[in-house]
Design an enzyme around this catalytic site. Structure first.
Site, mmCIF file in Angstrom:
data_model
loop_
_atom_site.group_PDB
_atom_site.id
_atom_site.type_symbol
_atom_site.label_atom_id
_atom_site.label_comp_id
_atom_site.label_asym_id
_atom_site.label_seq_id
_atom_site.Cartn_x
_atom_site.Cartn_y
_atom_site.Cartn_z
ATOM 1 N N LYS A 13 37.289 17.018 5.021
ATOM 2 C CA LYS A 13 38.053 16.162 5.951
ATOM 3 C C LYS A 13 37.590 16.385 7.399
ATOM 4 O O LYS A 13 37.262 15.445 8.116
ATOM 5 C CB LYS A 13 39.568 16.450 5.828
ATOM 6 N N ARG A 89 51.147 15.293 3.734
ATOM 7 C CA ARG A 89 50.851 16.208 2.630
ATOM 8 C C ARG A 89 51.899 16.154 1.538
ATOM 9 O O ARG A 89 51.836 16.925 0.594
ATOM 10 C CB ARG A 89 50.779 17.646 3.159
ATOM 11 N N ARG A 128 32.882 29.147 4.974
ATOM 12 C CA ARG A 128 33.087 28.477 6.279
ATOM 13 C C ARG A 128 33.185 29.498 7.411
ATOM 14 O O ARG A 128 33.838 30.536 7.297
ATOM 15 C CB ARG A 128 34.362 27.631 6.237
ATOM 16 N N ARG A 163 38.590 31.585 8.990
ATOM 17 C CA ARG A 163 40.026 31.337 9.072
ATOM 18 C C ARG A 163 40.760 32.337 8.186
ATOM 19 O O ARG A 163 40.238 32.755 7.157
ATOM 20 C CB ARG A 163 40.321 29.903 8.583
ATOM 21 N N ARG A 174 46.669 27.196 -1.988
ATOM 22 C CA ARG A 174 46.491 25.930 -1.267
ATOM 23 C C ARG A 174 46.199 24.794 -2.253
ATOM 24 O O ARG A 174 46.694 23.680 -2.100
ATOM 25 C CB ARG A 174 45.350 26.064 -0.244
#
Ligand code: AP5
Ligand code: MG
Length: 227
Positions: A13, A89, A128, A163, A174
């Site tokens: 995203k 969400r 990431r 993160r 998640r």
């Protein structure tokens, strides 16, 4: 034009947002980014959100809804289009989003869904690395998009970091939240014929091209927003 970019954690995203915003003159509104900023700044919202985010759980609707409504009234009031990333969400958030946009005299024009096999998400999420400098958009991945020098941002030279929620254990939670609460809300948009489905298990450039084409087709290019 206002769009939602919708997909599992790590589906791409944020990676795709800049190109979509540039192509359709939208402002990127990421609730995850806004919440992380609130955590960094130690605001009341940040204090309430911090532990939930670290555990991969949703922040309560009324807290997130407050910042989203403020953004919408501000940006639509200035005549700007919005790309919503990470919002809505769940079904209640989808309905609240419509209510806020209606209040501002606007609406959602397309909902682009990034589809991919969850098995590929572990490398995307755990690999990431993000720039630590506030305001810098540097985002890399040790497997797919490494920075030139390990641990250093190509854009500004600041250190990179992970993160807090980017680990295998939190990713499981998640994904569970995404499957149980977020995915079912797509039915709401399907009934309004707003969905565009894109294969996100492809090169960044190919996903981008599919998104741009899908949104252009859905919008119909009859509003002057995507010529
Ligand atoms: P949020 O920040 O929205 O996180 P998320 O939905 O889990 O999504 P990510 O940002 O992790 O992934 P992405 O899809 O943006 O992927 P990216 O492009 O970075 O939310 C975080 C938390 O905030 C939530 O868990 C919740 O606690 C809270 N929250 C947020 N919104 C909320 C709401 N509305 N209500 C309640 N709580 C809320 O890509 C990932 C990696 O993959 C990158 O390294 C990238 O380089 C790589 N990559 C991307 N595309 C490709 C590709 N095509 N090929 C190879 N690698 C790729
Ligand atoms: Mg993101």
């Amino acid at each position: 034009m206002n769009c939602v970019i919708f997909g599992a954690p790590g589906s791409g995203k944020g990676t795709q947002a800049a190109a979509l915003c540039e192509a359709f003159q939208m402002v990127h509104v990421s609730t995850g980014d806004m919440l992380r900023e609130a955590v960094r700044n130690g605001t009341e919202l940040g204090k309430k959100a911090q532990a939930l985010m670290a555990d991969g759980k949703l922040v309560p609707d009324e807290l997130v809804g407050g910042i989203v409504r403020e953004k919408i009234l501000n940006l639509v009031g200035q005549g700007k289009g919005i790309l919503f990333d990470g919002y809505p969400r769940n079904l209640d958030q989808a309905k609240f989003l419509d209510a806020c946009l209606t209040e501002a005299g606007s609406q959602i024009d397309a909902v682009a869904v990034l589809d991919l096999d969850p098995a590929v998400l572990v490398k995307r999420i755990c690999g990431r690395r993000l720039c630590t400098k506030p305001g810098c958009t540097g985002a890399f991945n040790i497997h797919f998009m490494p920075s030139k020098q390990e641990g250093v941002c190509d854009l500004c030279g600041s250190p990179l970091q992970q993160r807090k929620d980017d680990n295998e254990e939190t990713l499981k939670e998640r994904l569970a939240v995404y499957n149980s609460q977020s995915l079912p809300s797509l039915e709401y948009y399907d009934q309004k014929d707003l969905l565009i489905r894109v294969n996100a298990d492809d090169k960044v450039e190919s996903v981008r091209a599919a998104l741009l084409g899908g949104i252009r087709a859905k919008c119909g290019c009859n509003k002057g927003c995507c010529a």
